[in-house]
Design an enzyme around this catalytic site. Structure first.
Site, short mmCIF file in Angstrom:
data_model
loop_
_atom_site.label_atom_id
_atom_site.label_comp_id
_atom_site.label_asym_id
_atom_site.label_seq_id
_atom_site.Cartn_x
_atom_site.Cartn_y
_atom_site.Cartn_z
N GLN A 125 4.82 9.15 7.20
CA GLN A 125 3.77 9.98 6.47
C GLN A 125 4.41 11.63 6.55
OE1 GLN A 125 -0.11 9.28 7.87
NE2 GLN A 125 -0.03 7.28 6.81
N LYS B 119 0.63 -1.08 0.02
CA LYS B 119 -0.02 -0.13 0.08
C LYS B 119 0.85 1.18 0.05
CE LYS B 119 -2.76 0.79 3.45
NZ LYS B 119 -2.74 2.31 4.06
N SER B 120 2.00 1.28 0.93
CA SER B 120 2.87 2.46 0.88
C SER B 120 3.41 3.02 -0.21
CB SER B 120 3.77 2.26 2.13
OG SER B 120 3.21 1.96 3.35
N ARG C 86 -7.52 -3.50 9.28
CA ARG C 86 -6.68 -4.27 9.98
C ARG C 86 -7.18 -4.68 11.14
NH1 ARG C 86 -2.28 -3.53 6.95
NH2 ARG C 86 -1.75 -1.17 6.35
N ARG D 112 2.87 6.00 -3.14
CA ARG D 112 4.12 6.57 -3.40
C ARG D 112 4.30 6.70 -5.05
NH1 ARG D 112 4.19 5.64 1.65
NH2 ARG D 112 5.48 6.76 3.17
N GLY E 26 -5.10 8.10 5.29
CA GLY E 26 -4.20 9.12 5.92
C GLY E 26 -2.76 9.49 5.10
N SER F 105 7.18 9.12 12.03
CA SER F 105 6.06 9.12 11.16
C SER F 105 6.74 9.16 9.63
CB SER F 105 5.14 9.98 11.36
OG SER F 105 4.25 10.02 10.43
N LYS G 117 -5.04 5.80 14.24
CA LYS G 117 -5.03 5.24 12.91
C LYS G 117 -6.43 5.22 12.49
CE LYS G 117 -0.73 4.47 12.87
NZ LYS G 117 0.01 4.89 11.97
N ASP H 64 1.58 -1.12 12.23
CA ASP H 64 0.51 -1.45 11.25
C ASP H 64 0.27 -3.02 11.68
OD1 ASP H 64 0.23 0.70 10.36
OD2 ASP H 64 1.07 0.20 8.28
C1 S3P Z 1 2.48 4.82 6.30
C2 S3P Z 1 2.91 5.22 7.55
C3 S3P Z 1 2.47 5.02 8.78
C4 S3P Z 1 1.43 3.60 8.58
C5 S3P Z 1 0.50 3.85 7.43
C6 S3P Z 1 1.28 3.98 6.15
C7 S3P Z 1 3.00 5.39 5.03
O1 S3P Z 1 1.85 5.96 9.55
O2 S3P Z 1 0.83 3.37 9.59
O3 S3P Z 1 -0.40 2.81 7.36
O4 S3P Z 1 2.71 4.80 3.99
O5 S3P Z 1 4.08 6.38 4.96
P1 S3P Z 1 2.69 6.92 10.06
O6 S3P Z 1 3.51 7.74 9.33
O7 S3P Z 1 1.61 7.95 10.76
O8 S3P Z 1 3.38 6.23 11.23
#
Ligand code: S3P
Length: 414
Positions: free
Chosen positions: A155, A8-9, A374, A13, A80, A153, A328, A301
């Site tokens: 993100q 997913k991440s 999750r 991106r 998020g 983080s 979350k 996660d």
């Molecule tokens: C993610 C970062 C994490 C993770 C989220 C995906 C990302 O969050 O929990 O599911 O893709 O950068 P945080 O950066 O808030 O920890």
């Protein structure tokens, strides 16, 4: 033998970097699930075209300065990662954008990205509680900053790095505790060690040449089936093509600490990310430890599914220093505690974690997903090892990250 859908991440991106690249980006293994599709739809509203061709996604990048104003409010859905990362990009655009999301996303904290972006000169307004909807106004060039991440983080780190592309000079992000590093890898940024911290630098105005991305299977999705094999007697499972980025696989260390039999085969590097096949055998798990400290961002996660492994192990399990779990898709500390109690466990809840002593004869039950993918998947896996029938309320929320989850569960049964 099973495969899990794309990471997913990395999928998010690939769209963001593809949109800002000069040329066409080809992505293989893109995760076609609700969250990354929210990212695609936001970029579509910003004038970026894309096309799916079977397993391949093509993104028609327009370079750093090619986005155009959206006629409507961008909808990040439940994601998020979409809203936080794209805000870094939008902060540097010569037009106003409004962005919001679903009933859960609009409750999640945005101050963590608003603060550093405003330090860079961005103009962002939010609700009084620093939540979405966000309005991001044009300010001309942003200012490069050195930003020490106050929380671990990826993100926040990625939002600042993306904004750095639209700043005058070199933006530096300094992290004390490692968080997932996909943005750095995909943008070709090499972190430097300084006083034990990791420092990532990005030059403003740096053009991005389009390059293909191969998305590995998501280790966070694989974790559910790994735990399924560990807790259901007689199981042996191979999960192929799983991303093994060291910033993502802390859960393997934790499971091995519990005595899990997990071996990695065919380790290889594809598209700058290590991947491999995981062979997992049912194991008698033992747990007597507190999960805390620097490993928390790495397993953030996976804490719901790790707590299922611990519930079926022998001993006690405690999670501390994981306050951010409350921010979350749902409050995951509260959700995990509620459902572990439904299993028959006595669980102590803390502001930053929880603790319980495992016991034999756990109960089948009705588990609430709290509309969090999750949580639904973690307690779906627990149900496989329980006697009788369990129910997951609102089980369809798995579509956020793993639309075929329930089919995959069926395919491994028997
Ligand atoms: C993610 C970062 C994490 C993770 C989220 C995906 C990302 O969050 O929990 O599911 O893709 O950068 P945080 O950066 O808030 O920890």
């Amino acid at each position: 033998m099973i495969t899990v859908p794309g990471d997913k991440s990395i999928s998010h991106r690939s769209v963001m970097i593809g949109a800002l690249s000069d040329g066409v980006t080809e992505v293989t293994g893109f995760l076609k699930a609700a969250d990354p599709l929210s990212t695609i739809s936001c970029f579509q509203s910003l004038g970026i075209e894309h096309r799916f061709e079977q397993d391949r996604l093509f993104i028609y990048g327009k370079g750093l300065l090619g986005l155009r104003a959206s006629a409507s409010v961008l909808d990040a859905g439940n994601s998020g990662t979409t809203i936080r990362l794209i805000s870094g990009i939008l902060a540097g655009q010569p037009f106003r954008t409004r962005i919001s999301g679903d009933q859960y996303l609009i409750k999640r904290p945005m101050k963590r990205i608003i603060d550093p972006l405003m330090k860079m000169g961005a103009k962002i307004s939010s609700t009084e509680k620093f939540t979405a909807p966000l309005t991001i106004d044009p300010v001309g060039k942003l200012t490069a900053i050195d930003y020490v991440l106050p929380i671990a983080s990826a993100q926040v780190k990625s939002a600042v790095l993306f904004a750095g592309l639209f700043a005058d000079g070199t933006t530096r992000v300094i992290e004390h505790e490692p968080s997932r590093d996909h943005t750095e890898r995909m943008l070709g940024l090499t972190p430097v060690k300084e006083n034990g911290n990791s420092v990532i630098s990005i030059e403003g105005g740096r053009q991005i040449a389009a390059r293909p991305f191969a998305v590995p299977g998501d280790p966070s999705s694989a974790a559910f089936f790994i735990v399924a094999a560990l807790i259901v007697p007689g199981s042996v499972i191979t999960v192929t093509n799983v991303g093994l980025n060291p910033t993502r696989i802390g859960f393997l260390t934790v499971l091995r600490q519990m005595g899990a039999s997990i071996s990695i085969e065919n380790e290889r590097i594809i598209g700058g990310e290590p991947i491999g096949d995981l062979v997992v055998k049912h194991s008698d798990l033992r747990t007597n430890f507190t999960l805390t400290g620097a490993i928390i961002p790495n397993v953030i996660d996976e804490i719901p599914i790790l707590s299922i492994a611990a519930a079926f192990a022998e001993g006690s399990f405690e999670v501390r220093g994981a306050k951010d779990l409350r921010n979350k898709e749902t409050d995951r500390i509260q959700a995990v505690c509620t459902n572990l109690r439904a299993l028959g466990l006595t669980v102590e809840e803390f502001p930053d974690g929880f603790a319980f002593e495992s016991k034999k004869d756990l109960l089948s039950s009705e588990f609430d997903s709290f509309d969090d993918h999750r949580i639904a998947m973690a307690f779906g896996i627990a149900s496989l090892a329980l006697p009788g029938e369990s129910t997951i309320v609102n089980a369809e929320c798995v579509s956020i990250s793993f639309p075929t989850f329930w089919e995959t569960v069926q395919s491994i049964q028997g």
